[in-house]
Design an enzyme around this catalytic site. Sequence first.
Site, PDB file in Angstrom:
ATOM      1  N   LYS A 242       0.851  -1.199   0.000  1.00  0.00           N
ATOM      2  CA  LYS A 242       0.000   0.000   0.000  1.00  0.00           C
ATOM      3  C   LYS A 242       0.883   1.244   0.000  1.00  0.00           C
ATOM      4  O   LYS A 242       1.930   1.271   0.669  1.00  0.00           O
ATOM      5  CB  LYS A 242      -0.885  -0.047   1.246  1.00  0.00           C
ATOM      6  CG  LYS A 242      -1.936   1.036   1.377  1.00  0.00           C
ATOM      7  CD  LYS A 242      -2.735   0.784   2.657  1.00  0.00           C
ATOM      8  CE  LYS A 242      -3.842   1.786   2.863  1.00  0.00           C
ATOM      9  NZ  LYS A 242      -4.615   1.492   4.110  1.00  0.00           N
ATOM     10  N   SER A 317      -9.341   1.131   3.513  1.00  0.00           N
ATOM     11  CA  SER A 317      -8.637   1.997   2.585  1.00  0.00           C
ATOM     12  C   SER A 317      -7.584   1.272   1.752  1.00  0.00           C
ATOM     13  O   SER A 317      -7.039   1.843   0.805  1.00  0.00           O
ATOM     14  CB  SER A 317      -7.965   3.131   3.374  1.00  0.00           C
ATOM     15  OG  SER A 317      -7.021   2.600   4.314  1.00  0.00           O
ATOM     16  N   SER A 341      -9.260  -1.275   7.564  1.00  0.00           N
ATOM     17  CA  SER A 341      -8.734  -1.043   6.218  1.00  0.00           C
ATOM     18  C   SER A 341      -7.946  -2.184   5.603  1.00  0.00           C
ATOM     19  O   SER A 341      -7.654  -2.162   4.413  1.00  0.00           O
ATOM     20  CB  SER A 341      -7.874   0.225   6.208  1.00  0.00           C
ATOM     21  OG  SER A 341      -8.696   1.354   6.397  1.00  0.00           O
TER      22      SER A 341
END
Length: 644
Positions: A242, A317, A341
């Site tokens: 990420k 996320s 997330s």
Amino acid sequence: MTYHGSVLKKSGALLLAGAVIATTWGETVPLASAATATPSSKTTVATVSAGKAPVTATAFVQAMEEAATLAGVPFSMDKLSGTTVQRKDAALALQTWLKLESTPESFKDVPDQASFAGAVGALNTAGLMKGYTDSLFLPNGVLTQNDVAILKDRIYNYIKPFVLEEATITDLQAAMTQGKLTSKELVQKYLDRIEKYDDQGVSINAVLTLNPEALKIAETLDEERAAQGPRGPLHGIPVLVKDNFDTNDMPTTAGCICLKDSVPAHDAEQVKKLKAAGAIILGKTNLHEFAFGITTSSSLGGQTLNPYALDHYPGGSSGGTGAAIASNFAAAGMGTDTGGSIRIPSSFNSLVGIRPTIGLSSREGIIPLALTQDVGGPMARTVSDAAIMLDATAGYDKNDVATAYAVGKIPSSYTDFLDISGLKGARIGVATELIPSTKAEEKAVADVINNAVEELKSLGATAVPISIPNLAEINKYPSLSGYEFKFQLNDYLDSLGEDAPYHSLSEIIASGQFDKSQEQSMKTRDARETLETTEYKDIVLKRTQVTRESLLKVMADNNLDAIIYPTSTQAAGVIGEGQNSGGNNRLSPFSGFPAITVPAGFTTDGLPVGMEFLGRAFDEGTLIKLAYSYEQGTHHRQAPKLTP
């Protein structure tokens, strides 16, 4: 096809499962026990295994031909003499067919000058025919039907062509060890898939940045493998992280245009650990900008799509990692989790996601949202892959004091907990209040989870309906991202030094270089002047205390190994119509306890649903055991048809 090298070794592995050595006085001893016995003149090898008769030479050749046909590779084997097949003759025949290089062996009953010695060594090294004990091969032993059935399966797995899609980390290592694949070739295969499905075609839009040095790094790791063997299970394995994990060779942006050229001087601690384990950071994935939400859109990367339904959200996320790993753009990935997330996008993409205990893994070098709740953790297609990633990333870091709590609480390997029978005898608390079905969207998920509870029972677990104490009070507490973000982001920007493109949240807001849909949220956070307030301290202390005590009490009262509930109360929402995940994901970050989500099935609309296991602090091993047993007993994971 030519094979060379060896497969991953299993210490003390035997050719047969369930074979026995029979003594002259009629006692039978399992080979697992006999492996440590001292050979004597009183012991002989039984010609039967698990009650099966010796196999004929014709049947042996036929079985090997069937394995070749199933794998789709050429087959040629000379007819064997005799009616039965001795182990030494099988080794010679297989070596010739598979073109295996002769390899030294160390069995006491195989003379170095024997014509079959090199074949025995080659088959043993390749993991196809091991010794009956560590020191005895028993070359004159006769193959039985059970022997050949197991050998046929091993041969098939050894010769079958490599298939990238859904390949596990263990599959990838075996393919590289067998010479079917190099790390450089593997990187190129993933790059090709990213170009085909992420940059064009269905355009999943999951990957923000690719590592321009990935192929070169892979080539170096291939050379290292050839010279001294692999470092471990992640050697030469491409992974995606990420884009809020610092990388010193690529920008780290949090999805924001404002940081598009920001390249930190140092890797995040977990990235550093992955590299040390031999993993290749293939690239960085899109995320909901600054990890604010659960739909994964950003000013730099735009909207990421769900590969199971392109008009649906991928969760967030860490939705870029979720969509990418589901689409087979890398072997596994890393996400971060402040509220849900890692787990929400894992659920929406039929993945396994682990939110570790706070303190198990370092947060150093991760752009913060709220450090009181932030963690980084693995996202993978299988529990075993997630366990391998957790092994590599967990551990003490002097720059993250929270990791001091984990010292002495991390096992030698989380893969030791991969027990297919792990649910037998387990007591699982079913948090019935967290399985709502009032709305149609909730009922679709509830149906899957209720079925999963029945599956848990069928796999040997006792399902105990529970009510979590003080749940209403727990749910009234807010996430601390609205409190801590400004101060911790400013600290992060300060850590970038003079090269930081901006030095505060205020400067970023003033620049206008961010996702305008988040402007009000950013301004509200920026307006907070201090954390030295009674309100904030009450949340940090009381919220944590009541959540931990409530969970520990219900687990102790009911003698539970874990608690389960739907990871999200709704499946992936339609893009543009909003996304609701419910509040189930709060229990783990509010308590600091670990949670793992595992695929539980699909709604009638074909959207993935995840089931979350929650456990006690630093009890990731138990959660992995339970999740693995459930995964292996159900096999709910399916690859998205849109990225074949």
